[in-house]
Design a protein around this motif. Structure first.
Motif, short mmCIF file in Angstrom:
data_model
loop_
_atom_site.label_atom_id
_atom_site.label_comp_id
_atom_site.label_asym_id
_atom_site.label_seq_id
_atom_site.Cartn_x
_atom_site.Cartn_y
_atom_site.Cartn_z
N UNK A 130 0.84 -1.20 0.00
CA UNK A 130 0.00 0.00 0.00
C UNK A 130 0.87 1.26 0.00
N UNK A 131 2.04 1.16 0.66
CA UNK A 131 2.93 2.33 0.75
C UNK A 131 3.46 2.74 -0.62
N UNK A 132 3.57 1.76 -1.53
CA UNK A 132 4.07 2.12 -2.86
C UNK A 132 2.92 2.40 -3.83
N UNK A 133 1.69 2.50 -3.28
CA UNK A 133 0.56 2.96 -4.08
C UNK A 133 -0.30 1.88 -4.68
N UNK A 167 -6.73 -4.67 -4.51
CA UNK A 167 -6.73 -5.73 -5.53
C UNK A 167 -5.34 -5.98 -6.08
N UNK A 168 -4.60 -4.89 -6.33
CA UNK A 168 -3.25 -5.05 -6.89
C UNK A 168 -2.31 -5.70 -5.89
N UNK A 169 -2.38 -5.28 -4.63
CA UNK A 169 -1.49 -5.88 -3.62
C UNK A 169 -1.84 -7.35 -3.41
N UNK A 170 -3.13 -7.66 -3.50
CA UNK A 170 -3.55 -9.06 -3.36
C UNK A 170 -3.01 -9.90 -4.51
#
Length: 214
Positions: free
Chosen positions: A119-122, A126-129
């Protein structure tokens, strides 16, 4: 032994149907499992509730009852599917609940810091998952997923109860002709054992190659 060799064609056809049913339902259950596991960890309470309801419903109903209801109740409201398709849908939906819990357990092994860093890199949820959490979570539960796939293989034998001519049904038909249950069902049991061993070997190989060294 003659009872088996005299009916190799029928038993072979049943074995092929069992393999096809196992492959189709495994793919369907995996896709459903990933979707439901995602719902179970979603930040939206309604989505988590839907995922939880799915798991609770299908883990607390007998697969045989679901098969019978799907095959014999849906036609009364005008919905019909071929028997193989009906069995594949029901088994995939049922096993998807178990795979969802295994996948969720794998996701829980991923450190909280990984999600926070994503999340820290934006990255969005859904994308992090998709790019960070799921790849690591799935690698952590390869063996449990393999065990569920073996259980799924065994559960395909219940499709015989609704008329699908898979290995158990083929063995039962041969037994009705030959009246040699020990030989016929021992042969069928050995075929199931061989398939289960293959699944175990494949998942073991995947686990050794993809395991995360912590």
């Amino acid at each position: 032994m003659d009872a088996l060799t005299a009916h190799l064609s029928e038993l072979g056809h049943g074995l092929v149907t069992t393999v096809e049913l196992t492959v189709v339902t495994t793919v369907g259950a995996m896709l459903l499992g990933i979707v439901v596991a995602t719902l179970r960890i979603a930040p939206v309470p309604l989505l988590r509730a839907i995922g939880t309801a799915y798991v609770e419903v299908f883990q607390n109903l007998p697969l045989l009852a679901l098969l019978v209801l799907f095959v014999f109740a849906l036609p009364t409201i005008g919905i019909t599917f071929p028997l193989f398709t009906s069995a594949a849908i029901v088994i995939a939906v049922y096993e998807g609940a178990y795979l969802a819990e295994a996948i969720r357990a794998g996701i829980n092994t991923v450190g909280v810091g990984q999600a926070e860093a994503a999340r820290a890199i934006g990255l969005t949820f859904g994308q992090s998952l998709r790019h960070v959490i799921l790849p690591q979570g799935l690698r952590a539960v390869i063996q449990p997923i393999g065990n569920i796939c073996i259980a799924l293989l065994m559960n395909t034998s219940l499709a015989a109860a609704v008329g699908v001519v898979e290995l158990t049904q083929a063995a039962n038909t041969v037994n009705l002709i030959e009246a040699q249950p020990i030989a016929v069902f021992t042969g069928a049991g050995l075929a199931y054992m061989l398939l289960a061993l293959i699944i175990g070997q494949v998942t073991g190989l995947l686990e050794r190659r993809l395991a995360i060294v912590r």
